[in-house]
Scaffold this active site. Structure first.
Site, PDB file in Angstrom:
ATOM      1  CB  CYS A   1     -40.193  19.609  53.417  1.00 14.36           C
ATOM      2  SG  CYS A   1     -40.962  20.655  54.951  1.00 14.36           S
TER       3      CYS A   1
ATOM      4  CB  CYS B   1     -47.799  20.016  56.811  1.00 14.10           C
ATOM      5  SG  CYS B   1     -47.157  19.218  55.023  1.00 14.10           S
TER       6      CYS B   1
HETATM    7 FE1  FES Z   1     -43.016  20.177  54.804  1.00 18.15          FE
HETATM    8 FE2  FES Z   1     -45.320  20.787  54.217  1.00 18.15          FE
HETATM    9  S1  FES Z   1     -43.749  19.854  52.981  1.00 18.15           S
HETATM   10  S2  FES Z   1     -44.279  21.295  56.153  1.00 18.15           S
END
Ligand code: FES
Length: 145
Positions: free
Chosen positions: A36, A105
């Protein structure tokens, strides 16, 4: 797509605690999630094995910011050994839950705290069991190899 965040997640996202950095921190941990692209950095001030101050900088999603914020609150004033026991599960629980796709996360928050403690140990020549710093295993984790 709107996420179904708990009120506490929203509260910590809009009003994050302990944002910033600590000059001459005793331990600094930076972790990132390659998939991400989010990055989390945690700074620790440690006196006599107690975390007297903690700050964070997170470039990431709402959950990454909320989990960093609550993680700093959970470890502030605690012994280093307790910070090491902080799990992503405890972070999620403290926030009143996270959507399943956002669990990774919270893993980032656990890892950032551990990386900062490891840095403190390394800087001070404190011996530790490397097993403690192995990457967390998380079913929802999207860590790239
Ligand atoms: Fe990767 Fe939140 S989407 S840490």
């Amino acid at each position: 797509m709107a996420m179904n965040y708990s009120p506490l997640v929203m509260e910590h996202f809009t009003n994050p605690r302990n944002v910033g950095e600590i000059e001459n921190a005793d331990g600094v941990g930076e972790v990132g999630n390659a998939k991400c692209g989010d990055i989390m950095k945690i700074y620790l001030k440690i006196d006599d094995e107690i975390i007297t101050d903690v700050k964070f900088k997170t470039f990431g999603c709402a959950s990454a910011i909320a989990t960093s914020s609550i993680a700093t609150e959970l470890i502030k004033g605690k012994p280093v050994s307790e910070a090491l026991e902080l799990t992503n599960k405890a972070v999620v629980e403290a926030l009143g839950g996270l959507p399943a796709v956002k669990i990774h996360c919270s893993v980032l928050a656990e890892e950032a705290v551990k990386a900062a403690v490891k840095d403190y140990y390394d800087k001070n020549g404190i011996e530790y069991d490397a097993e403690m710093f192995k990457e967390s295993s998380c079913d929802h984790c999207c860590h790239a190899e």
